[in-house]
Motif scaffolding. Sequence first.
Motif, PDB file in Angstrom:
ATOM      1  N   TRP A 242      24.479  12.431   5.390  1.00 11.92           N
ATOM      2  CA  TRP A 242      23.162  13.055   5.467  1.00 11.92           C
ATOM      3  C   TRP A 242      22.177  12.061   6.075  1.00 11.92           C
ATOM      4  N   ARG A 243      21.131  12.570   6.738  1.00  7.46           N
ATOM      5  CA  ARG A 243      19.928  11.794   7.016  1.00  7.46           C
ATOM      6  C   ARG A 243      18.738  12.687   6.700  1.00  7.46           C
ATOM      7  N   GLY A 244      17.707  12.091   6.172  1.00  8.31           N
ATOM      8  CA  GLY A 244      16.500  12.834   5.868  1.00  8.31           C
ATOM      9  C   GLY A 244      15.405  12.504   6.861  1.00  8.31           C
ATOM     10  N   GLY A 245      14.380  13.332   6.909  1.00  6.35           N
ATOM     11  CA  GLY A 245      13.257  13.091   7.799  1.00  6.35           C
ATOM     12  C   GLY A 245      12.238  14.191   7.652  1.00  6.35           C
ATOM     13  N   GLY A 246      11.429  14.372   8.692  1.00  5.40           N
ATOM     14  CA  GLY A 246      10.361  15.342   8.619  1.00  5.40           C
ATOM     15  C   GLY A 246      10.355  16.289   9.802  1.00  5.40           C
TER      16      GLY A 246
ATOM     17  N   TYR B   9      12.276  10.687   1.504  1.00  6.60           N
ATOM     18  CA  TYR B   9      11.290  11.488   2.240  1.00  6.60           C
ATOM     19  C   TYR B   9       9.959  11.511   1.492  1.00  6.60           C
ATOM     20  N   VAL B  10       9.997  11.721   0.191  1.00  9.83           N
ATOM     21  CA  VAL B  10       8.770  11.762  -0.603  1.00  9.83           C
ATOM     22  C   VAL B  10       8.038  10.427  -0.507  1.00  9.83           C
ATOM     23  N   ALA B  11       8.790   9.319  -0.590  1.00 10.55           N
ATOM     24  CA  ALA B  11       8.167   7.998  -0.487  1.00 10.55           C
ATOM     25  C   ALA B  11       7.584   7.777   0.908  1.00 10.55           C
ATOM     26  N   GLU B  12       8.289   8.247   1.923  1.00  3.89           N
ATOM     27  CA  GLU B  12       7.837   8.042   3.299  1.00  3.89           C
ATOM     28  C   GLU B  12       6.574   8.840   3.595  1.00  3.89           C
ATOM     29  N   THR B  13       6.457  10.040   3.031  1.00  3.10           N
ATOM     30  CA  THR B  13       5.262  10.835   3.305  1.00  3.10           C
ATOM     31  C   THR B  13       4.009  10.161   2.752  1.00  3.10           C
ATOM     32  N   ALA B  14       4.157   9.377   1.696  1.00  4.24           N
ATOM     33  CA  ALA B  14       3.007   8.635   1.178  1.00  4.24           C
ATOM     34  C   ALA B  14       2.536   7.612   2.205  1.00  4.24           C
ATOM     35  N   ARG B  15       3.487   7.013   2.929  1.00  2.00           N
ATOM     36  CA  ARG B  15       3.120   6.097   4.014  1.00  2.00           C
ATOM     37  C   ARG B  15       2.401   6.857   5.124  1.00  2.00           C
ATOM     38  N   TRP B  16       2.897   8.047   5.485  1.00  2.00           N
ATOM     39  CA  TRP B  16       2.277   8.821   6.561  1.00  2.00           C
ATOM     40  C   TRP B  16       0.809   9.113   6.241  1.00  2.00           C
ATOM     41  N   ILE B  17       0.538   9.453   4.993  1.00  2.00           N
ATOM     42  CA  ILE B  17      -0.841   9.746   4.593  1.00  2.00           C
ATOM     43  C   ILE B  17      -1.715   8.508   4.785  1.00  2.00           C
ATOM     44  N   ARG B  18      -1.171   7.328   4.443  1.00  2.00           N
ATOM     45  CA  ARG B  18      -1.931   6.088   4.655  1.00  2.00           C
ATOM     46  C   ARG B  18      -2.149   5.826   6.139  1.00  2.00           C
ATOM     47  N   TRP B  19      -1.116   6.112   6.964  1.00  2.00           N
ATOM     48  CA  TRP B  19      -1.234   5.847   8.406  1.00  2.00           C
ATOM     49  C   TRP B  19      -2.392   6.620   9.032  1.00  2.00           C
ATOM     50  N   ALA B  20      -2.700   7.784   8.493  1.00  2.00           N
ATOM     51  CA  ALA B  20      -3.784   8.600   9.052  1.00  2.00           C
ATOM     52  C   ALA B  20      -5.144   7.927   8.908  1.00  2.00           C
ATOM     53  N   ALA B  21      -5.207   6.876   8.095  1.00  2.00           N
ATOM     54  CA  ALA B  21      -6.470   6.159   7.888  1.00  2.00           C
ATOM     55  C   ALA B  21      -6.433   4.742   8.450  1.00  2.00           C
ATOM     56  N   VAL B  22      -5.331   4.353   9.124  1.00  2.00           N
ATOM     57  CA  VAL B  22      -5.205   3.009   9.685  1.00  2.00           C
ATOM     58  C   VAL B  22      -5.621   3.033  11.152  1.00  2.00           C
ATOM     59  N   PRO B  23      -6.722   2.353  11.529  1.00  2.00           N
ATOM     60  CA  PRO B  23      -7.156   2.368  12.930  1.00  2.00           C
ATOM     61  C   PRO B  23      -6.243   1.516  13.806  1.00  2.00           C
ATOM     62  N   VAL B  24      -6.010   1.966  15.035  1.00  2.00           N
ATOM     63  CA  VAL B  24      -5.160   1.249  15.991  1.00  2.00           C
ATOM     64  C   VAL B  24      -5.834   1.303  17.361  1.00  2.00           C
ATOM     65  N   ASP B  25      -6.052   0.117  17.965  1.00  2.00           N
ATOM     66  CA  ASP B  25      -6.575   0.108  19.327  1.00  2.00           C
ATOM     67  C   ASP B  25      -5.409   0.052  20.311  1.00  2.00           C
ATOM     68  N   THR B  26      -5.705   0.229  21.581  1.00  2.00           N
ATOM     69  CA  THR B  26      -4.644   0.343  22.587  1.00  2.00           C
ATOM     70  C   THR B  26      -3.859  -0.949  22.732  1.00  2.00           C
ATOM     71  N   ASP B  27      -4.507  -2.094  22.676  1.00  2.00           N
ATOM     72  CA  ASP B  27      -3.783  -3.364  22.818  1.00  2.00           C
ATOM     73  C   ASP B  27      -2.714  -3.500  21.733  1.00  2.00           C
ATOM     74  N   ARG B  28      -3.085  -3.220  20.509  1.00  2.00           N
ATOM     75  CA  ARG B  28      -2.107  -3.321  19.414  1.00  2.00           C
ATOM     76  C   ARG B  28      -1.039  -2.244  19.528  1.00  2.00           C
ATOM     77  N   ALA B  29      -1.418  -1.060  19.967  1.00  2.00           N
ATOM     78  CA  ALA B  29      -0.439   0.012  20.137  1.00  2.00           C
ATOM     79  C   ALA B  29       0.621  -0.382  21.153  1.00  2.00           C
ATOM     80  N   VAL B  30       0.200  -0.968  22.276  1.00  2.00           N
ATOM     81  CA  VAL B  30       1.160  -1.351  23.322  1.00  2.00           C
ATOM     82  C   VAL B  30       2.090  -2.436  22.823  1.00  2.00           C
ATOM     83  N   ARG B  31       1.572  -3.393  22.041  1.00  2.00           N
ATOM     84  CA  ARG B  31       2.441  -4.445  21.502  1.00  2.00           C
ATOM     85  C   ARG B  31       3.534  -3.844  20.631  1.00  2.00           C
ATOM     86  N   VAL B  32       3.196  -2.836  19.853  1.00  2.00           N
ATOM     87  CA  VAL B  32       4.205  -2.195  19.005  1.00  2.00           C
ATOM     88  C   VAL B  32       5.174  -1.374  19.853  1.00  2.00           C
TER      89      VAL B  32
END
Length: 281
Positions: A135-139, A181-204
């Motif tokens: 199995w693999r889980g996801g969204g 999946y339940v644990a990961e969705t808690a991270r997704w909710i936090r990500w919606a409030a984490v600001p990211v500029d383009t320079d940092r996005a490109v590095r990732v």
Amino acid sequence: MGHIDQMERYGFVPANHRAPAFFPVELVPMSAAGRTIEGWRALVRPDTGAVLHCWQDGYKLVPHDAATAAFDAALRAGGLDTTGMLVSTDLTHDGRRLFRQYVLPAHSVEVRPGDVTALRIVGFNSYDGSLAVSWRGGGYRFVCANTTVIGRDVAATKARHSAGLDMEALARGMVAACTLYVAETARWIRWAAVPVDTDRAVRVLRALPGASDALVGQLTTAWVGGREDDTLWALFNTLTHWATHDPTRGGNRMATVHARQERVARLIDSKPWAELEGRAA
């Protein structure tokens, strides 16, 4: 627009979901120059005579239809709410690989208002050794039909083809996928409030496993011109949109999409992503 309407509009998952034509398979002795090759057998389709793979004697054949039935039974045994569940099955590589997918809208999380993601579980089997019974889980993101897999090994228990099917192990693996999946969705909710500029996005984006300069350029263009906002959640969805919807070559689309999703999952578990997220890797 309701969830089912959105699925129908955008496509349940990025693959051709015609009803799979399961075919008979069997293991037969191998021979060459009129002599039997000891310790080896060929996995063949008796209806066409095609050889799908060659295996040593310890291999235990699990036909795709048996794996599919086992996945369905394990899902029922896991006690999940299957209200409104959608199921699809894809065969790739001339039928050598099986992808059995389940989307469970009853297990949905609203990452932010109007942005809902449901539990998606994928069961695997193969005749060529590329995939264990697992199995693999996801969204499944209803807004755009992006799909993901999560974690390095969400299905903690795999049934190797040397041992055959273990229904209890499959059920445990499915429950583990749901828990993560339940644990990961808690991270997704936090990500919606984490600001990211383009320079940092490109590095990732450059840290995406196997990313060429051309792919980094493509993803950067998608981020600059098509992102929903300047958050980590938007960056994640730029990646999942590429993994899910970018064109593929050949007739093995589901396998290609899954390989991309695995690359995104490895990036999410990497140090560059953890630094952007603001946590220890």
